[in-house]
Write a protein that holds these residues in place. Structure first.
Motif, PDB file in Angstrom:
ATOM      1  N   GLU A   1       0.833  -1.203   0.000  1.00  0.00           N
ATOM      2  CA  GLU A   1       0.000   0.000   0.000  1.00  0.00           C
ATOM      3  C   GLU A   1       0.870   1.258   0.000  1.00  0.00           C
ATOM      4  OE1 GLU A   1      -3.992  -0.478   2.411  1.00  0.00           O
ATOM      5  OE2 GLU A   1      -2.344  -1.500   3.457  1.00  0.00           O
ATOM      6  N   ILE A   2       1.908   1.241   0.818  1.00  0.00           N
ATOM      7  CA  ILE A   2       2.804   2.396   0.897  1.00  0.00           C
ATOM      8  C   ILE A   2       3.562   2.564  -0.412  1.00  0.00           C
ATOM      9  CG2 ILE A   2       4.917   3.230   2.027  1.00  0.00           C
ATOM     10  CD1 ILE A   2       3.633   2.294   4.657  1.00  0.00           C
ATOM     11  N   GLU A   3       4.076   1.470  -0.963  1.00  0.00           N
ATOM     12  CA  GLU A   3       4.779   1.550  -2.241  1.00  0.00           C
ATOM     13  C   GLU A   3       3.860   2.083  -3.340  1.00  0.00           C
ATOM     14  OE1 GLU A   3       8.157  -1.941  -1.901  1.00  0.00           O
ATOM     15  OE2 GLU A   3       6.107  -2.513  -2.432  1.00  0.00           O
ATOM     16  N   ASN A   4       2.603   1.632  -3.358  1.00  0.00           N
ATOM     17  CA  ASN A   4       1.652   2.093  -4.380  1.00  0.00           C
ATOM     18  C   ASN A   4       1.386   3.593  -4.279  1.00  0.00           C
ATOM     19  OD1 ASN A   4       1.385  -0.450  -5.496  1.00  0.00           O
ATOM     20  ND2 ASN A   4      -0.421  -0.959  -4.291  1.00  0.00           N
ATOM     21  N   ARG A   5       1.541   4.164  -3.100  1.00  0.00           N
ATOM     22  CA  ARG A   5       1.342   5.598  -2.914  1.00  0.00           C
ATOM     23  C   ARG A   5       2.569   6.416  -3.290  1.00  0.00           C
ATOM     24  NH1 ARG A   5      -1.860   6.533   2.782  1.00  0.00           N
ATOM     25  NH2 ARG A   5      -3.574   5.104   2.358  1.00  0.00           N
ATOM     26  N   ILE A   6       3.746   5.911  -2.954  1.00  0.00           N
ATOM     27  CA  ILE A   6       4.965   6.714  -3.048  1.00  0.00           C
ATOM     28  C   ILE A   6       5.766   6.463  -4.332  1.00  0.00           C
ATOM     29  CG2 ILE A   6       7.148   7.308  -1.900  1.00  0.00           C
ATOM     30  CD1 ILE A   6       4.571   8.066  -0.305  1.00  0.00           C
TER      31      ILE A   6
ATOM     32  N   ASP B   1      11.656   0.187  10.127  1.00  0.00           N
ATOM     33  CA  ASP B   1      12.156   0.448  11.476  1.00  0.00           C
ATOM     34  C   ASP B   1      10.989   0.297  12.440  1.00  0.00           C
ATOM     35  OD1 ASP B   1      12.956   1.552  13.914  1.00  0.00           O
ATOM     36  OD2 ASP B   1      14.275   2.988  12.941  1.00  0.00           O
ATOM     37  N   SER B   2      11.009  -0.773  13.242  1.00  0.00           N
ATOM     38  CA  SER B   2       9.896  -1.047  14.154  1.00  0.00           C
ATOM     39  C   SER B   2       9.800  -0.037  15.283  1.00  0.00           C
ATOM     40  CB  SER B   2       9.996  -2.462  14.724  1.00  0.00           C
ATOM     41  OG  SER B   2      11.184  -2.620  15.458  1.00  0.00           O
ATOM     42  N   THR B   3      10.913   0.573  15.656  1.00  0.00           N
ATOM     43  CA  THR B   3      10.885   1.574  16.723  1.00  0.00           C
ATOM     44  C   THR B   3      10.158   2.828  16.254  1.00  0.00           C
ATOM     45  OG1 THR B   3      12.965   0.738  17.605  1.00  0.00           O
ATOM     46  CG2 THR B   3      12.289   2.931  18.315  1.00  0.00           C
ATOM     47  N   ALA B   4      10.490   3.283  15.061  1.00  0.00           N
ATOM     48  CA  ALA B   4       9.861   4.489  14.511  1.00  0.00           C
ATOM     49  C   ALA B   4       8.533   4.171  13.835  1.00  0.00           C
ATOM     50  CB  ALA B   4      10.784   5.145  13.500  1.00  0.00           C
ATOM     51  N   ARG B   5       8.273   2.884  13.596  1.00  0.00           N
ATOM     52  CA  ARG B   5       7.095   2.442  12.851  1.00  0.00           C
ATOM     53  C   ARG B   5       7.021   3.186  11.525  1.00  0.00           C
ATOM     54  NH1 ARG B   5       2.095   1.807  16.794  1.00  0.00           N
ATOM     55  NH2 ARG B   5       1.259   0.733  15.008  1.00  0.00           N
ATOM     56  N   ALA B   6       8.139   3.110  10.797  1.00  0.00           N
ATOM     57  CA  ALA B   6       8.264   3.812   9.524  1.00  0.00           C
ATOM     58  C   ALA B   6       9.014   2.950   8.519  1.00  0.00           C
ATOM     59  CB  ALA B   6       9.004   5.130   9.724  1.00  0.00           C
ATOM     60  N   TYR B   7       8.633   3.113   7.266  1.00  0.00           N
ATOM     61  CA  TYR B   7       9.357   2.500   6.164  1.00  0.00           C
ATOM     62  C   TYR B   7      10.299   3.536   5.583  1.00  0.00           C
ATOM     63  CZ  TYR B   7       6.306  -1.558   5.991  1.00  0.00           C
ATOM     64  OH  TYR B   7       5.634  -2.717   6.289  1.00  0.00           O
ATOM     65  N   ARG B   8      11.469   3.084   5.168  1.00  0.00           N
ATOM     66  CA  ARG B   8      12.408   3.926   4.435  1.00  0.00           C
ATOM     67  C   ARG B   8      12.508   3.334   3.038  1.00  0.00           C
ATOM     68  NH1 ARG B   8      17.937   6.414   6.456  1.00  0.00           N
ATOM     69  NH2 ARG B   8      16.454   8.054   6.894  1.00  0.00           N
ATOM     70  N   LEU B   9      12.059   4.102   2.043  1.00  0.00           N
ATOM     71  CA  LEU B   9      12.099   3.674   0.656  1.00  0.00           C
ATOM     72  C   LEU B   9      13.325   4.310   0.008  1.00  0.00           C
ATOM     73  CD1 LEU B   9       8.327   4.109  -0.256  1.00  0.00           C
ATOM     74  CD2 LEU B   9       9.466   2.167   0.811  1.00  0.00           C
ATOM     75  N   LYS B  10      14.101   3.489  -0.685  1.00  0.00           N
ATOM     76  CA  LYS B  10      15.370   3.939  -1.261  1.00  0.00           C
ATOM     77  C   LYS B  10      15.222   4.087  -2.774  1.00  0.00           C
ATOM     78  CE  LYS B  10      20.237   2.505  -1.239  1.00  0.00           C
ATOM     79  NZ  LYS B  10      21.141   1.443  -0.757  1.00  0.00           N
TER      80      LYS B  10
END
Length: 115
Positions: free
Chosen positions: A60-65, A82-91
Motif C-alpha cells: 500500500e505504501i509503495e503504491n502511494r509513493i 524500522d519497528s521503533t519508529a514504525r516507519a518505512y524507508r524507501l530507497k
C-alpha cells in the motif's frame, strides 16, 4: 530514528534500552542484535502490526509513493522497516544519487526526505 537502530548493536548484549516512540508509545529494544537479526525482527513486527490493522502494508505504501518518485525520474531500489519508529524507508536512485523517503507506516504520510 531509522539510522539509530544500529547504535544498539554497539551496546552490551544484556543491555535493554527503553525508548519513547512517536505518539508517546513505549517500546523496548534489545541490544546486541546483529543488523540481520534486527531486520528479521523488524519484518515480523511490521507483519504483526499490519495484520492487526495498526498500519498499512508495504505494498500500500509503495503504491502511494513509488509512482510519484518514478514520475520524477527516480528508480526504486527497495524498502527497509524500522519497528521503533514504525516507519518505512524507501530507497531511490536518480542520476547516480541515492535518496530516501521515510514514510509513517500507520498513515502512509511522508515524514522525511533525504537527498
Amino acid at each position: 530514528m531509522i539510522k539509530g537502530r544500529f547504535l544498539f548493536a554497539a551496546m552490551g548484549a544484556a543491555a535493554l534500552t527503553v525508548m519513547l516512540g512517536a505518539g508517546g508509545a513505549t517500546s523496548v529494544v534489545a541490544a546486541g542484535l546483529t543488523p540481520q537479526e534486527q531486520s528479521l525482527s523488524d519484518q515480523g513486527t511490521a507483519r504483526r502490526e499490519m495484520r492487526a490493522g495498526n498500519q498499512l502494508s508495504l505494498s500500500e505504501i509503495e503504491n502511494r509513493i513509488v509512482p510519484r518518485m518514478q514520475r520524477g525520474g527516480s528508480e526504486y531500489l527497495g524498502p527497509s522497516y524500522d519497528s521503533t519508529a514504525r516507519a518505512y524507508r524507501l530507497k531511490f536512485i536518480r542520476e547516480g544519487r541515492v535518496s530516501y523517503v521515510d514514510v509513517d507506516a500507520r498513515t502512509g504520510r511522508i515524514i522525511n526526505r533525504s537527498r
